[in-house]
Design a protein around this motif. Structure first.
Motif, PDB file in Angstrom:
ATOM      1  N   SER A  63       0.563  -1.161   0.207  1.00  0.00           N
ATOM      2  CA  SER A  63       0.001  -0.162   0.074  1.00  0.00           C
ATOM      3  C   SER A  63       0.513   1.220   0.090  1.00  0.00           C
ATOM      4  O   SER A  63       1.937   1.156   0.336  1.00  0.00           O
ATOM      5  CB  SER A  63      -0.707  -0.101   1.150  1.00  0.00           C
ATOM      6  N   ALA A  64      -0.077   2.454  -0.341  1.00  0.00           N
ATOM      7  CA  ALA A  64       0.800   3.530  -0.267  1.00  0.00           C
ATOM      8  C   ALA A  64       1.068   4.129   0.999  1.00  0.00           C
ATOM      9  O   ALA A  64      -0.225   4.137   1.785  1.00  0.00           O
ATOM     10  CB  ALA A  64       0.423   4.489  -1.725  1.00  0.00           C
ATOM     11  N   CYS A  65       1.725   4.960   1.175  1.00  0.00           N
ATOM     12  CA  CYS A  65       2.317   5.966   2.423  1.00  0.00           C
ATOM     13  C   CYS A  65       1.810   6.935   1.885  1.00  0.00           C
ATOM     14  O   CYS A  65       2.262   8.004   1.489  1.00  0.00           O
ATOM     15  CB  CYS A  65       3.750   5.734   2.869  1.00  0.00           C
ATOM     16  N   VAL A  66       0.634   7.718   2.851  1.00  0.00           N
ATOM     17  CA  VAL A  66      -0.342   9.072   2.062  1.00  0.00           C
ATOM     18  C   VAL A  66       0.404   9.943   3.298  1.00  0.00           C
ATOM     19  O   VAL A  66       0.327  11.156   3.004  1.00  0.00           O
ATOM     20  CB  VAL A  66      -0.758   8.915   2.095  1.00  0.00           C
ATOM     21  N   CYS A  67       0.783   9.285   4.791  1.00  0.00           N
ATOM     22  CA  CYS A  67       0.508  10.354   6.002  1.00  0.00           C
ATOM     23  C   CYS A  67       1.486   9.123   7.110  1.00  0.00           C
ATOM     24  O   CYS A  67       1.359   8.442   6.294  1.00  0.00           O
ATOM     25  CB  CYS A  67      -0.819  11.646   5.980  1.00  0.00           C
ATOM     26  N   VAL A  68       2.142  10.334   7.622  1.00  0.00           N
ATOM     27  CA  VAL A  68       2.410   9.914   8.643  1.00  0.00           C
ATOM     28  C   VAL A  68       1.269   9.157   9.622  1.00  0.00           C
ATOM     29  O   VAL A  68       0.548  10.003   9.430  1.00  0.00           O
ATOM     30  CB  VAL A  68       3.742  10.018   9.218  1.00  0.00           C
ATOM     31  N   LYS A  69       1.296   8.597  10.399  1.00  0.00           N
ATOM     32  CA  LYS A  69      -0.108   8.387  11.011  1.00  0.00           C
ATOM     33  C   LYS A  69       0.102   9.405  12.535  1.00  0.00           C
ATOM     34  O   LYS A  69      -2.031   9.507  12.175  1.00  0.00           O
ATOM     35  CB  LYS A  69       0.343   6.636  12.648  1.00  0.00           C
ATOM     36  N   GLN A  70       0.818  10.683  12.484  1.00  0.00           N
ATOM     37  CA  GLN A  70       0.799  11.127  13.392  1.00  0.00           C
ATOM     38  C   GLN A  70      -0.099  12.227  12.611  1.00  0.00           C
ATOM     39  O   GLN A  70      -1.035  13.277  13.353  1.00  0.00           O
ATOM     40  CB  GLN A  70       1.520  11.840  13.856  1.00  0.00           C
ATOM     41  N   GLU A  71      -0.181  12.438  11.369  1.00  0.00           N
ATOM     42  CA  GLU A  71      -1.017  12.880  10.673  1.00  0.00           C
ATOM     43  C   GLU A  71      -2.666  12.695  10.336  1.00  0.00           C
ATOM     44  O   GLU A  71      -3.192  13.754   9.705  1.00  0.00           O
ATOM     45  CB  GLU A  71      -0.282  13.588   9.243  1.00  0.00           C
ATOM     46  N   GLU A  72      -2.564  11.485  10.258  1.00  0.00           N
ATOM     47  CA  GLU A  72      -4.013  10.698   9.554  1.00  0.00           C
ATOM     48  C   GLU A  72      -5.433  11.575  10.628  1.00  0.00           C
ATOM     49  O   GLU A  72      -5.744  11.963   9.786  1.00  0.00           O
ATOM     50  CB  GLU A  72      -4.358   9.858  10.347  1.00  0.00           C
ATOM     51  N   ALA A  73      -5.424  12.292  11.748  1.00  0.00           N
ATOM     52  CA  ALA A  73      -6.783  13.164  12.583  1.00  0.00           C
ATOM     53  C   ALA A  73      -6.901  14.246  11.419  1.00  0.00           C
ATOM     54  O   ALA A  73      -8.105  14.797  11.350  1.00  0.00           O
ATOM     55  CB  ALA A  73      -6.676  13.263  13.566  1.00  0.00           C
ATOM     56  N   THR A  74      -5.512  14.925  11.118  1.00  0.00           N
ATOM     57  CA  THR A  74      -6.198  16.268  10.373  1.00  0.00           C
ATOM     58  C   THR A  74      -5.945  15.816   8.922  1.00  0.00           C
ATOM     59  O   THR A  74      -6.757  16.930   8.451  1.00  0.00           O
ATOM     60  CB  THR A  74      -5.099  17.428  10.363  1.00  0.00           C
ATOM     61  N   ARG A  75      -5.181  15.289   8.325  1.00  0.00           N
ATOM     62  CA  ARG A  75      -5.448  15.227   6.800  1.00  0.00           C
ATOM     63  C   ARG A  75      -6.554  14.562   6.603  1.00  0.00           C
ATOM     64  O   ARG A  75      -7.362  14.357   5.333  1.00  0.00           O
ATOM     65  CB  ARG A  75      -3.724  14.388   6.561  1.00  0.00           C
ATOM     66  N   PHE A  76      -7.651  13.212   7.158  1.00  0.00           N
ATOM     67  CA  PHE A  76      -8.265  12.340   7.425  1.00  0.00           C
ATOM     68  C   PHE A  76      -9.146  12.849   8.299  1.00  0.00           C
ATOM     69  O   PHE A  76      -9.241  11.357   9.044  1.00  0.00           O
ATOM     70  CB  PHE A  76      -7.857  11.119   6.297  1.00  0.00           C
ATOM     71  N   PRO A  77      -9.400  13.714   8.851  1.00  0.00           N
ATOM     72  CA  PRO A  77     -10.568  13.778   9.876  1.00  0.00           C
ATOM     73  C   PRO A  77     -11.988  12.958  10.251  1.00  0.00           C
ATOM     74  O   PRO A  77     -12.374  12.006   9.047  1.00  0.00           O
ATOM     75  CB  PRO A  77     -11.332  15.296   9.466  1.00  0.00           C
ATOM     76  N   PRO A  78     -12.590  12.463  11.358  1.00  0.00           N
ATOM     77  CA  PRO A  78     -13.219  12.267  11.783  1.00  0.00           C
ATOM     78  C   PRO A  78     -14.417  12.346  10.850  1.00  0.00           C
ATOM     79  O   PRO A  78     -14.790  13.844   9.993  1.00  0.00           O
ATOM     80  CB  PRO A  78     -13.784  12.075  12.652  1.00  0.00           C
TER      81      PRO A  78
END
Length: 211
Positions: A63-78
């Motif tokens: 799979s592609a690493c589209v962002c680091v885990k710590q950015e997930e909440a801001t790059r892909f919000p709930p």
């Protein structure tokens, strides 16, 4: 998937064969993106890359690493949906991949893959961390093949010791931003009154038990 995007004046209009799944082995929040047309391997061969992790492809599942885990909440919000993922993280990754094919580099400042990139994230992070944040981060280091080097640096950071990426070069020369992130991380650990040695040992024990 058609990419029609522009960054700093460079327009890229290309089509990629991809597969997107809700289930992602690397994340419980962000969908998984797989480039399925062989483009990633072709770019790696063209640019002389022995490891497709340099193109931010996860070696374990492709799979592609589209962002680091710590950015997930801001790059892909709930409450984000698939369209949001396609128009954001997926589009940006594929634009970057096409740009790399043209120029041999990513169009924007990039972080290293894996735990080294995670440390680079903390070099830019100004938010204070919590005990839970620290306990979430350390298991990533434990899962690295050269986890012992991460353990040594976490306990006593040294810029002249061999880099945690495995290159053999001094840490401070090879990945200076990751070193900055490590120093910031250990400062937070000390501020919170947590013990560096016990953090790593506890994470190893939990991983062995499958926790």
């Amino acid at each position: 998937m058609l990419i029609n995007a522009e960054y700093e004046g460079e327009i890229i209009n290309e089509r990629f064969d991809v597969r997107i799944t809700k289930a992602n082995p690397a994340s419980d929040r962000v969908p998984a993106l797989y480039e399925t047309g062989g483009r990633t391997n072709a770019i790696a061969a063209k640019r002389g890359l022995a490891d497709t992790r340099d193109l931010h492809r996860n070696p374990d599942n492709g799979s592609a690493c589209v962002c680091v885990k710590q950015e997930e909440a801001t790059r892909f919000p709930p409450s984000s949906d698939l369209s949001f993922f396609i128009d954001g993280l997926a589009r940006d990754y594929l634009y970057g991949l096409a740009f790399y094919d043209r120029h041999g580099r990513w169009p924007w400042g990039e972080r290293a893959h894996g735990s080294v990139g995670l440390l680079e994230f903390y070099a830019d992070n100004d938010e204070p961390l919590t005990n839970t944040d620290i306990e979430t981060i350390v298991p990533y280091f434990v899962r690295e093949k050269n986890w012992l080097e991460f353990d040594k640096q976490l306990r006593r950071p040294k810029e002249h010791r061999a880099c945690i990426c495995g290159s053999g070069e001094p840490f401070g020369k090879c990945h200076p931003k990751a070193l900055q992130g490590l120093l910031a991380l250990t400062a937070e650990i000390d501020r919170l009154g947590m013990k560096r040695r016990s953090l790593f040992d506890r994470a190893r024990t939990q991983l062995a038990k499958g926790i």
